[in-house]
Design a protein around this motif. Structure first.
Motif, PDB file in Angstrom:
ATOM      1  N   GLU A 246       0.846  -1.189   0.000  1.00 34.64           N
ATOM      2  CA  GLU A 246       0.000   0.000   0.000  1.00 34.64           C
ATOM      3  C   GLU A 246       0.892   1.253   0.000  1.00 34.64           C
ATOM      4  O   GLU A 246       0.669   2.196  -0.761  1.00 34.64           O
ATOM      5  N   ALA A 247       1.939   1.214   0.837  1.00 32.67           N
ATOM      6  CA  ALA A 247       2.829   2.367   0.962  1.00 32.67           C
ATOM      7  C   ALA A 247       3.593   2.638  -0.332  1.00 32.67           C
ATOM      8  O   ALA A 247       3.876   3.783  -0.660  1.00 32.67           O
ATOM      9  N   THR A 248       3.928   1.556  -1.087  1.00 30.98           N
ATOM     10  CA  THR A 248       4.742   1.775  -2.284  1.00 30.98           C
ATOM     11  C   THR A 248       3.894   2.152  -3.497  1.00 30.98           C
ATOM     12  O   THR A 248       4.454   2.460  -4.552  1.00 30.98           O
ATOM     13  N   GLU A 249       2.586   2.100  -3.372  1.00 30.35           N
ATOM     14  CA  GLU A 249       1.677   2.461  -4.475  1.00 30.35           C
ATOM     15  C   GLU A 249       1.986   1.684  -5.743  1.00 30.35           C
ATOM     16  O   GLU A 249       1.986   2.226  -6.853  1.00 30.35           O
ATOM     17  N   THR A 250       2.251   0.415  -5.579  1.00 29.09           N
ATOM     18  CA  THR A 250       2.566  -0.404  -6.748  1.00 29.09           C
ATOM     19  C   THR A 250       1.295  -0.793  -7.494  1.00 29.09           C
ATOM     20  O   THR A 250       0.197  -0.738  -6.955  1.00 29.09           O
ATOM     21  N   ASN A 251       1.488  -1.185  -8.761  1.00 28.79           N
ATOM     22  CA  ASN A 251       0.375  -1.612  -9.614  1.00 28.79           C
ATOM     23  C   ASN A 251       0.384  -3.106  -9.858  1.00 28.79           C
ATOM     24  O   ASN A 251      -0.190  -3.556 -10.840  1.00 28.79           O
ATOM     25  N   VAL A 252       1.092  -3.876  -9.047  1.00 30.07           N
ATOM     26  CA  VAL A 252       1.256  -5.298  -9.381  1.00 30.07           C
ATOM     27  C   VAL A 252      -0.088  -5.997  -9.480  1.00 30.07           C
ATOM     28  O   VAL A 252      -1.037  -5.681  -8.773  1.00 30.07           O
ATOM     29  N   GLN A 253      -0.130  -6.978 -10.388  1.00 31.14           N
ATOM     30  CA  GLN A 253      -1.358  -7.755 -10.578  1.00 31.14           C
ATOM     31  C   GLN A 253      -1.235  -9.142  -9.979  1.00 31.14           C
ATOM     32  O   GLN A 253      -2.217  -9.723  -9.568  1.00 31.14           O
ATOM     33  N   ARG A 254      -0.023  -9.681 -10.000  1.00 30.89           N
ATOM     34  CA  ARG A 254       0.172 -11.029  -9.465  1.00 30.89           C
ATOM     35  C   ARG A 254       1.266 -11.018  -8.411  1.00 30.89           C
ATOM     36  O   ARG A 254       2.388 -10.582  -8.685  1.00 30.89           O
ATOM     37  N   LEU A 255       0.911 -11.460  -7.227  1.00 24.55           N
ATOM     38  CA  LEU A 255       1.869 -11.473  -6.127  1.00 24.55           C
ATOM     39  C   LEU A 255       2.030 -12.906  -5.632  1.00 24.55           C
ATOM     40  O   LEU A 255       1.052 -13.565  -5.270  1.00 24.55           O
ATOM     41  N   ASP A 256       3.254 -13.400  -5.645  1.00 24.96           N
ATOM     42  CA  ASP A 256       3.527 -14.752  -5.165  1.00 24.96           C
ATOM     43  C   ASP A 256       4.375 -14.648  -3.897  1.00 24.96           C
ATOM     44  O   ASP A 256       5.548 -14.288  -3.955  1.00 24.96           O
ATOM     45  N   ILE A 257       3.749 -14.924  -2.759  1.00 24.58           N
ATOM     46  CA  ILE A 257       4.509 -14.907  -1.505  1.00 24.58           C
ATOM     47  C   ILE A 257       4.384 -16.275  -0.828  1.00 24.58           C
ATOM     48  O   ILE A 257       4.332 -16.386   0.392  1.00 24.58           O
ATOM     49  N   SER A 258       4.339 -17.313  -1.657  1.00 26.07           N
ATOM     50  CA  SER A 258       4.274 -18.670  -1.123  1.00 26.07           C
ATOM     51  C   SER A 258       5.577 -19.002  -0.384  1.00 26.07           C
ATOM     52  O   SER A 258       6.585 -18.313  -0.542  1.00 26.07           O
ATOM     53  N   TYR A 259       5.531 -20.060   0.392  1.00 26.33           N
ATOM     54  CA  TYR A 259       6.687 -20.478   1.204  1.00 26.33           C
ATOM     55  C   TYR A 259       7.193 -19.368   2.137  1.00 26.33           C
ATOM     56  O   TYR A 259       8.395 -19.117   2.238  1.00 26.33           O
ATOM     57  N   ASN A 260       6.282 -18.655   2.761  1.00 22.18           N
ATOM     58  CA  ASN A 260       6.635 -17.738   3.848  1.00 22.18           C
ATOM     59  C   ASN A 260       5.753 -18.111   5.031  1.00 22.18           C
ATOM     60  O   ASN A 260       4.628 -18.555   4.847  1.00 22.18           O
ATOM     61  N   GLU A 261       6.256 -17.930   6.236  1.00 21.33           N
ATOM     62  CA  GLU A 261       5.471 -18.284   7.428  1.00 21.33           C
ATOM     63  C   GLU A 261       4.538 -17.132   7.760  1.00 21.33           C
ATOM     64  O   GLU A 261       4.864 -16.285   8.576  1.00 21.33           O
TER      65      GLU A 261
END
Ligand SMILES: *[C@@H]1O[C@H](CO)[C@@H](O)[C@H](O)[C@H]1NC(C)=O
Ligand SMILES: *[C@@H]1O[C@H](CO)[C@@H](O)[C@H](O)[C@H]1NC(C)=O
Ligand SMILES: *[C@@H]1O[C@H](CO)[C@@H](O)[C@H](O)[C@H]1NC(C)=O
Length: 378
Positions: A246-261
Motif C-alpha cells: 500500500e505504501a509503495t503504491e505499486t500496480n502489481v497484478q500477481r503477487l507470489d509470496i508462497s513459502y513464507n510463514e
C-alpha cells in the motif's frame, strides 16, 4: 587388396564412425538443431565440444563446477574482431551454470553477447572471482536482453552483482530474477533504470522482510511491473506485506509470496493495491483465509496450508485448495470438533465488505451444510 580400398566411401565415413556416441559426448544438440545442452562435469572436460552449440537458439551449459580461469591463460580474442560471426548466430537464450568464472572472462562474454541477438541470459550457481567486473566502455554496444536471471551467483567483489552487470543492459529489460543472492533489500537504485520491467522475482532471499518491502520506493516508479514474486523470503505477516505494498503504491497484478510463514501474526488495517488479481499464499502456514482480500482478486492459491474448513469465496474464480487438512474427510470432522476455527478477519478502512456478499457467504455455507445433511440422512 584391402576391403577398405575397394570401398573408398567407407574410408570417408570411418572418422565419423569413430566419433564417440552422443550418449557419452559432453554436448547434445536436438534434432531440429535449436537446443543445445553441454555437461562438462567430467574431470577433464572436452571444452571444444561446445562448438556443437554454435548454431543453436538455446544453449544450456553446465560447467560442472570447474574453474574457468584456464581460459584466461589463453589469449582471449577481442569479440569485436569476430563481430560478423557473432551477429550471424541464432542464439536467443543462454544459460550458464555451475562454474567459477573470473570477472575478466565474464566481461568478455558480456561484450561478445552485445553483438548477438540474445534475449535471455541466465547465470546459475556461479562464483564470480577476480573482481572487479569492468563496466562497458563507451564504444561497447548495449546488451539488448529482455530477461536476466541471476540465481545463486556468489559475487566476491565490492557492491552488488546487479550494480556491476546493470550498466551493460538496455532499459528494455522486461523480466529480472535476483534469486538466492542473500539480498536483504529490494535493490531500488539499480531497478530504477528498468522502467519497462514487468516481472521481478526476488525469491529465496530469506533476509528480505516486510521492512525491505516498505522501503522499496522504486515500486511506484516501476509502473509496468505486473508480476512480483517473493517466494521463500523472510516475510512473516500478511497484513504488513499488504501495508508495505500500500505504501509503495505499486500496480502489481500477481503477487507470489508462497513459502513464507505468514500464519499467526496480527493483522493491521490495510487496503491491498486495487490492481491485484492473483495472490499465491501456498505453503504459508495459514489457519484461516485472510480478510480482507484484494477487491478484484480472481485467483487465490491457498494450497498446502492449515485450513480446517473449506472456505467459500464466490468472488474468486480460481481458488486452489489442495493439501489442506479439511480435504482429508475423516480427519477434518474430528479436527473441526476439537479446534474452533480461528477468525482472521480484521475490519479494514478500505474494505467495503458488502452485506450482500456476507449474506451470500452465509447462505452458501448453510446450503452446503444442508446438502451434507440430506446426503447423510437420505
Ligand atoms: C553430467 O555428467 C556427469 C558425469 O560426467 C553425470 O554424473 C551427471 O549426471 C550429468 N548430468 C546430467 C544432468 O545429465
Ligand atoms: C548466502 O549466505 C550463505 C550463508 O552465509 C552462504 O553459504 C552462501 O554462499 C551465500 N550465497 C550467496 C549467493 O552469496
Ligand atoms: C503458487 O506457489 C506454489 C509454490 O511456490 C506453486 O507450486 C504454485 O504453482 C503457485 N500457484 C500458481 C497458481 O501459480
Amino acid at each position: 587388396m584391402e576391403p577398405w580400398q575397394r570401398w573408398p566411401l567407407l574410408l570417408l565415413l570411418a572418422p565419423l564412425l569413430l566419433l564417440p556416441s552422443s550418449a557419452s559426448a559432453s554436448c547434445e544438440l536436438d534434432e531440429e538443431g535449436n537446443n543445445c545442452y553441454c555437461n562438462f562435469s567430467a574431470p577433464n572436460p572436452e571444452w571444444d565440444r561446445i562448438a556443437m552449440c554454435i548454431s543453436s537458439v538455446q544453449a544450456d551449459i553446465d560447467g560442472g563446477g570447474h574453474n574457468l580461469d584456464i581460459f584466461l591463460q589463453k589469449v582471449i580474442a577481442d569479440p569485436s574482431k569476430i563481430s560478423d560471426i557473432l551477429r550471424s548466430l541464432r542464439l536467443k537464450r543462454l544459460r550458464l551454470r555451475g562454474a567459477q568464472v573470473p570477472a575478466p572472462l565474464l566481461h568478455q562474454l558480456l561484450k561478445a553477447l552485445t553483438y548477438t541477438r540474445i534475449e535471455e541470459l541466465s547465470l546459475v550457481d556461479l562464483v564470480i572471482s577476480m573482481p572487479p567486473l569492468l563496466p562497458p566502455s563507451f564504444s561497447d554496444n548495449d546488451l539488448r536482453l529482455k530477461a536476466l536471471h541471476l540465481h545463486r551467483v556468489l559475487w566476491t567483489g565490492e557492491g552488488n552483482l546487479l550494480a556491476t552487470v546493470g550498466p551493460w543492459l538496455k532499459p528494455g529489460l522486461k523480466a529480472l530474477s535476483l534469486t538466492g543472492l542473500n539480498l536483504s533489500y529490494v535493490p531500488c537504485p539499480e531497478l530504477d533504470a528498468f522502467g519497462e520491467l514487468n516481472s521481478l522475482d526476488l525469491s529465496d532471499n530469506p533476509e528480505i522482510t516486510e521492512n525491505g518491502l516498505t522501503s522499496a520506493l522504486c515500486f511506484s516508479k516501476l509502473q509496468a511491473l505486473k508480476d512480483l514474486a517473493l517466494r521463500n523470503t523472510g516475510l512473516q505477516s500478511l497484513g504488513r506485506v499488504c501495508r508495505a505494498l500500500e505504501a509503495t503504491e505499486t500496480n502489481v497484478q500477481r503477487l507470489d509470496i508462497s513459502y513464507n510463514e505468514l500464519g499467526g501474526k496480527p493483522w493491521p488495517q490495510c487496503t491491498w493495491p486495487p490492481s491485484l488479481l492473483s495472490l499465491n499464499l501456498s505453503h504459508a502456514n495459514l489457519k484461516c483465509v485472510p480478510k480482507p482480500l484484494p477487491k478484484k482478486l480472481q485467483q487465490l492459491d491457498l494450497s498446502y496450508n492449515l485450513l480446517r474448513k473449506q472456505p467459500q469465496l464466490p468472488q474468486v474464480t480460481d481458488l486452489i485448495l489442495e493439501g489442506n487438512p479439511f480435504a482429508y474427510a475423516g480427519a477434518s470432522a474430528r479436527l473441526q470438533r476439537e479446534q474452533p476455527t480461528e477468525d482472521c478477519a480484521v475490519l479494514s478502512r478500505g474494505s467495503k465488505f458488502a452485506g450482500a456478499t456476507l449474506a451470500f457467504l452465509v447462505s452458501g455455507t448453510a446450503a452446503l451444510a444442508l446438502l451434507r445433511w440430506t446426503r447423510e440422512f437420505a
